[in-house]
Design a protein around this motif. Structure first.
Motif, PDB file in Angstrom:
ATOM      1  N   THR A   2       0.839  -1.208   0.000  1.00 48.50           N
ATOM      2  CA  THR A   2       0.000   0.000   0.000  1.00 48.50           C
ATOM      3  C   THR A   2       0.868   1.250   0.000  1.00 48.50           C
ATOM      4  O   THR A   2       0.612   2.201  -0.754  1.00 48.50           O
ATOM      5  N   HIS A   3       1.896   1.231   0.846  1.00 53.24           N
ATOM      6  CA  HIS A   3       2.834   2.366   0.895  1.00 53.24           C
ATOM      7  C   HIS A   3       3.479   2.587  -0.466  1.00 53.24           C
ATOM      8  O   HIS A   3       3.584   3.718  -0.954  1.00 53.24           O
ATOM      9  N   ARG A   4       3.908   1.502  -1.107  1.00 56.21           N
ATOM     10  CA  ARG A   4       4.568   1.606  -2.407  1.00 56.21           C
ATOM     11  C   ARG A   4       3.633   2.158  -3.474  1.00 56.21           C
ATOM     12  O   ARG A   4       4.025   3.010  -4.287  1.00 56.21           O
ATOM     13  N   LEU A   5       2.393   1.701  -3.477  1.00 56.40           N
ATOM     14  CA  LEU A   5       1.427   2.193  -4.464  1.00 56.40           C
ATOM     15  C   LEU A   5       1.103   3.669  -4.243  1.00 56.40           C
ATOM     16  O   LEU A   5       1.024   4.445  -5.207  1.00 56.40           O
ATOM     17  N   PHE A   9       1.933   6.595  -7.069  1.00 49.75           N
ATOM     18  CA  PHE A   9       0.962   7.496  -7.690  1.00 49.75           C
ATOM     19  C   PHE A   9       1.192   8.944  -7.275  1.00 49.75           C
ATOM     20  O   PHE A   9       0.991   9.859  -8.077  1.00 49.75           O
ATOM     21  N   ALA A  10       1.651   9.167  -6.046  1.00 52.46           N
ATOM     22  CA  ALA A  10       2.005  10.532  -5.640  1.00 52.46           C
ATOM     23  C   ALA A  10       3.137  11.056  -6.512  1.00 52.46           C
ATOM     24  O   ALA A  10       3.113  12.208  -6.983  1.00 52.46           O
ATOM     25  N   GLY A  11       4.144  10.213  -6.746  1.00 48.60           N
ATOM     26  CA  GLY A  11       5.260  10.613  -7.596  1.00 48.60           C
ATOM     27  C   GLY A  11       4.831  10.907  -9.021  1.00 48.60           C
ATOM     28  O   GLY A  11       5.269  11.889  -9.628  1.00 48.60           O
ATOM     29  N   LEU A  12       3.956  10.078  -9.566  1.00 49.96           N
ATOM     30  CA  LEU A  12       3.497  10.282 -10.947  1.00 49.96           C
ATOM     31  C   LEU A  12       2.657  11.547 -11.067  1.00 49.96           C
ATOM     32  O   LEU A  12       2.764  12.283 -12.063  1.00 49.96           O
ATOM     33  N   VAL A  13       1.805  11.812 -10.066  1.00 50.61           N
ATOM     34  CA  VAL A  13       1.004  13.040 -10.081  1.00 50.61           C
ATOM     35  C   VAL A  13       1.917  14.264 -10.026  1.00 50.61           C
ATOM     36  O   VAL A  13       1.746  15.231 -10.785  1.00 50.61           O
ATOM     37  N   LEU A  14       2.912  14.234  -9.148  1.00 52.45           N
ATOM     38  CA  LEU A  14       3.845  15.352  -9.050  1.00 52.45           C
ATOM     39  C   LEU A  14       4.654  15.505 -10.332  1.00 52.45           C
ATOM     40  O   LEU A  14       4.974  16.622 -10.746  1.00 52.45           O
ATOM     41  N   TYR A  15       4.988  14.404 -10.968  1.00 49.49           N
ATOM     42  CA  TYR A  15       5.731  14.462 -12.228  1.00 49.49           C
ATOM     43  C   TYR A  15       4.898  15.156 -13.298  1.00 49.49           C
ATOM     44  O   TYR A  15       5.385  16.015 -14.039  1.00 49.49           O
ATOM     45  N   SER A 119      10.586  12.076  -9.569  1.00 53.84           N
ATOM     46  CA  SER A 119      11.344  10.941 -10.105  1.00 53.84           C
ATOM     47  C   SER A 119      11.841  10.056  -8.974  1.00 53.84           C
ATOM     48  O   SER A 119      11.733   8.821  -9.040  1.00 53.84           O
ATOM     49  N   GLY A 120      12.382  10.668  -7.911  1.00 58.03           N
ATOM     50  CA  GLY A 120      12.832   9.886  -6.772  1.00 58.03           C
ATOM     51  C   GLY A 120      11.707   9.095  -6.144  1.00 58.03           C
ATOM     52  O   GLY A 120      11.884   7.938  -5.745  1.00 58.03           O
ATOM     53  N   ALA A 121      10.516   9.698  -6.087  1.00 62.30           N
ATOM     54  CA  ALA A 121       9.375   9.036  -5.451  1.00 62.30           C
ATOM     55  C   ALA A 121       8.870   7.859  -6.269  1.00 62.30           C
ATOM     56  O   ALA A 121       8.683   6.754  -5.738  1.00 62.30           O
TER      57      ALA A 121
END
Length: 200
Positions: A2-5, A9-15, A119-121
């Motif tokens: 759950t943490h990884r997902l 998605f947080a990283g992709l949204v920020l990207y 990208s890091g996320a």
């Protein structure tokens, strides 16, 4: 998981948001978005296709290049193709385009830093590389060529093609090129999630 997902998605949204910031800065785009904008300006825009959809479609096209390289996509790979361009569209709708140079310079700086964080996320979540990262690692794995030369050749190729199609190359392109590596180097260890006995 759950943490990884959630981190993925947080990283992709920020990207996706970082792309919108850099586009609205109008001071030059990162290499792949030079290509995205070139395709948009030359073909997609006149056909009524949004910039964000172009981002997603080019991601899908790059994914097809994985087949001869025998790369396998993960959940993060598929999510990358679907999420980033969609969020970029929302960002472009939300951020005005008639801004002065100081504000645009601020958007550029914020966009580049946010891109490094994002990208890091999403990479740190360990659920599969994005299409463009997978293309690079696939070529390296199949040829044995050094990563730095493969990455440089890919980035220069997409910049050249995008510029020929009308994509925006400028100070933002240079800023992105010289800072994104150190930024990812800084943020990736912070966001990398470790599984028992192995890196995630």
């Amino acid at each position: 998981m759950t943490h990884r997902l959630l981190q993925l998605f947080a990283g992709l949204v920020l990207y996706g948001l970082s792309i919108a910031l850099i586009v609205r800065a109008d001071l030059g785009l990162d290499p792949w978005d030079v290509l995205n904008q070139g395709v948009f300006e030359r073909f997609a825009g006149p056909a009524g296709i949004s910039f964000g959809l172009v981002v997603n479609l080019i991601g899908m096209a790059v994914l097809l290049l994985w087949i001869p390289l025998r790369q396998r996509p993960g959940v993060g790979t598929v999510a990358n193709v679907l999420v980033i361009g969609t969020v970029a569209n929302f960002g472009l709708d939300w951020i005005p385009s008639d801004l002065g140079l100081p504000v645009r310079a601020g958007l550029l700086g914020a966009g580049v830093v946010l891109n490094g964080v994002a990208s890091g996320a999403y990479i740190g979540a360990g659920l599969g590389p994005g299409p463009r990262d997978g293309l690079m690692t696939g070529i390296v794995a199949r040829t044995g060529w050094p990563v730095k030369w493969v990455r440089t050749a890919i980035e220069l190729s997409v910049i050249a093609l995008g510029w020929l199609l009308g994509g925006s190359v400028g100070v933002g392109t240079v800023l992105y090129a010289v800072t994104i590596g150190p930024l990812v180097h800084l943020f990736l260890p912070i966001f990398t999630i470790h599984r028992r006995g192995a890196d995630a």
